[in-house]
Write a protein that holds these residues in place. Structure first.
Motif, PDB file in Angstrom:
ATOM      1  N   UNK A  33       0.820  -1.209   0.000  1.00 29.37           N
ATOM      2  CA  UNK A  33       0.000   0.000   0.000  1.00 29.37           C
ATOM      3  C   UNK A  33       0.854   1.260   0.000  1.00 29.37           C
ATOM      4  N   UNK A  34       1.896   1.287   0.832  1.00 30.42           N
ATOM      5  CA  UNK A  34       2.755   2.473   0.896  1.00 30.42           C
ATOM      6  C   UNK A  34       3.497   2.687  -0.423  1.00 30.42           C
ATOM      7  N   UNK A  35       3.972   1.582  -1.027  1.00 26.32           N
ATOM      8  CA  UNK A  35       4.640   1.694  -2.325  1.00 26.32           C
ATOM      9  C   UNK A  35       3.668   2.202  -3.386  1.00 26.32           C
ATOM     10  N   UNK A  36       2.424   1.739  -3.331  1.00 27.92           N
ATOM     11  CA  UNK A  36       1.411   2.189  -4.291  1.00 27.92           C
ATOM     12  C   UNK A  36       1.137   3.683  -4.139  1.00 27.92           C
ATOM     13  N   UNK A 172      13.736   4.766 -11.319  1.00 26.58           N
ATOM     14  CA  UNK A 172      13.872   4.771  -9.862  1.00 26.58           C
ATOM     15  C   UNK A 172      13.167   3.566  -9.237  1.00 26.58           C
ATOM     16  N   UNK A 173      12.080   3.103  -9.869  1.00 24.62           N
ATOM     17  CA  UNK A 173      11.352   1.939  -9.358  1.00 24.62           C
ATOM     18  C   UNK A 173      12.237   0.697  -9.445  1.00 24.62           C
ATOM     19  N   UNK A 174      12.930   0.542 -10.561  1.00 24.29           N
ATOM     20  CA  UNK A 174      13.821  -0.613 -10.748  1.00 24.29           C
ATOM     21  C   UNK A 174      14.999  -0.573  -9.775  1.00 24.29           C
ATOM     22  N   UNK A 175      15.487   0.625  -9.485  1.00 27.39           N
ATOM     23  CA  UNK A 175      16.608   0.759  -8.541  1.00 27.39           C
ATOM     24  C   UNK A 175      16.160   0.383  -7.132  1.00 27.39           C
TER      25      UNK A 175
END
Length: 301
Positions: A33-36, A172-175
């Motif tokens: 949830x926090x990542x979303x 940045x998501x992949x990192x």
């Protein structure tokens, strides 16, 4: 005062919670949830994300499959855990193996049912996820390094499905994902050092058993050094708000980890190292809030 029957029921519920590692599932659910909210969809209103039925079903299906994964893993590792985790193993045995397997199939069925409301692709993903966890528990975990690699991959799969749902393909998501993946992989290899006695008794072919603890520690050290690269990138190259403080703290802890790793020689030391990595991972979940403090305080519409 609880009756004897109610006490037994309470202990069985605690046993089932221990088997499915309910505390881990709660952390993973919160992390999704926090990542979303703060990484994958920062421009979507908070209420829209929180009350998104599809996201809720994705998170629910993930939680159910992970819980069932812990059950099947516990089923296959029952004898090994008697040696490695005798106290936890005794608690887990309050629930019968038959009941565990029944619960395993029910959880998987409900997970696929939830996924079917989202889309056929979601059904395919969660069906493959269920099969992957079973195949890992049944066969792959006995294969050196491949088992660790698959375990780490399965651990980040719940975040992958949310990532695909929002179709956010920023670098940045992949990192972030690489940082988490390397940490989890190092943690999996530390667990092999921690569980050598039970693994040896059950003929598991892990890296420390085949090649020795020194080789295993060298590989773990290499993984930790590699983990420093995405951490530094997230500090220097990408805008992660105040979360850069978390990554600075991580670098300090990982350097301490490397020092302690080379001094470690028994299970007590390996448990301490395992706990350091677990702390970094769990702290990372809550540090997501630091990406945009104003978002935390003001994003209510």
């Amino acid at each position: 005062m609880l009756s004897r029957k109610n006490k037994l029921l309470l202990f069985k519920l605690l046993s089932l919670f221990s088997v499915v590692r309910g505390y881990n599932i709660l952390v993973i659910t919160l992390a999704q949830y926090l990542a979303s909210i703060y990484i994958l969809s920062p421009n979507i209103p908070l209420r829209q994300v929180v009350f998104d039925l599809n996201l809720f079903l994705i998170v629910t299906a993930s939680a159910l499959v992970i819980a069932s994964g812990y059950i099947i893993n516990n089923f296959y590792d029952a004898e090994k855990d008697l040696i490695n985790k005798p106290t936890k193993s005794m608690l887990d045995r309050l629930v019968s193996q038959r009941f565990k397997l029944t619960t395993y199939f029910i959880l998987n069925f409900v997970a696929v049912l939830a996924a079917s409301y989202i889309s056929f692709r979601a059904v395919l993903f969660f069906s493959a996820y269920i099969f992957g966890i079973w195949f890992y528990s049944h066969k792959l975990k006995r294969i050196p390094f491949i088992g660790n690699l698959v375990s780490a991959t399965l651990a980040i799969a719940p975040f992958f499905v949310v990532f695909v749902y929002y179709r956010n393909f920023q670098t940045v998501i992949f990192v972030h994902a690489l940082f988490l993946f390397l940490l989890i992989l190092a943690r999996e290899m530390i667990k092999d050092l921690e569980n050598m006695a039970g693994d040896m008794a059950q003929n598991y072919r892990t890296i420390p058993i085949i090649y020795g603890p020194k080789v295993s520690k060298f590989i773990i050290a290499l993984l930790i050094v590699l983990t420093l690269i995405p951490a530094l990138l997230l500090i220097k190259t990408f805008d992660v708000g105040y979360m850069y403080l978390y990554f600075i703290a991580c670098i300090a802890l990982l350097i301490l980890f490397l020092v302690l790793l080379w001094k470690s020689s028994d299970k007590r030391h390996y448990v301490r190292l395992h706990n350091i990595l677990k702390f970094i991972i769990v702290a990372g979940v809550f540090s997501i809030l630091l990406i945009d403090v104003d978002l935390v305080l003001n994003r209510i519409l």
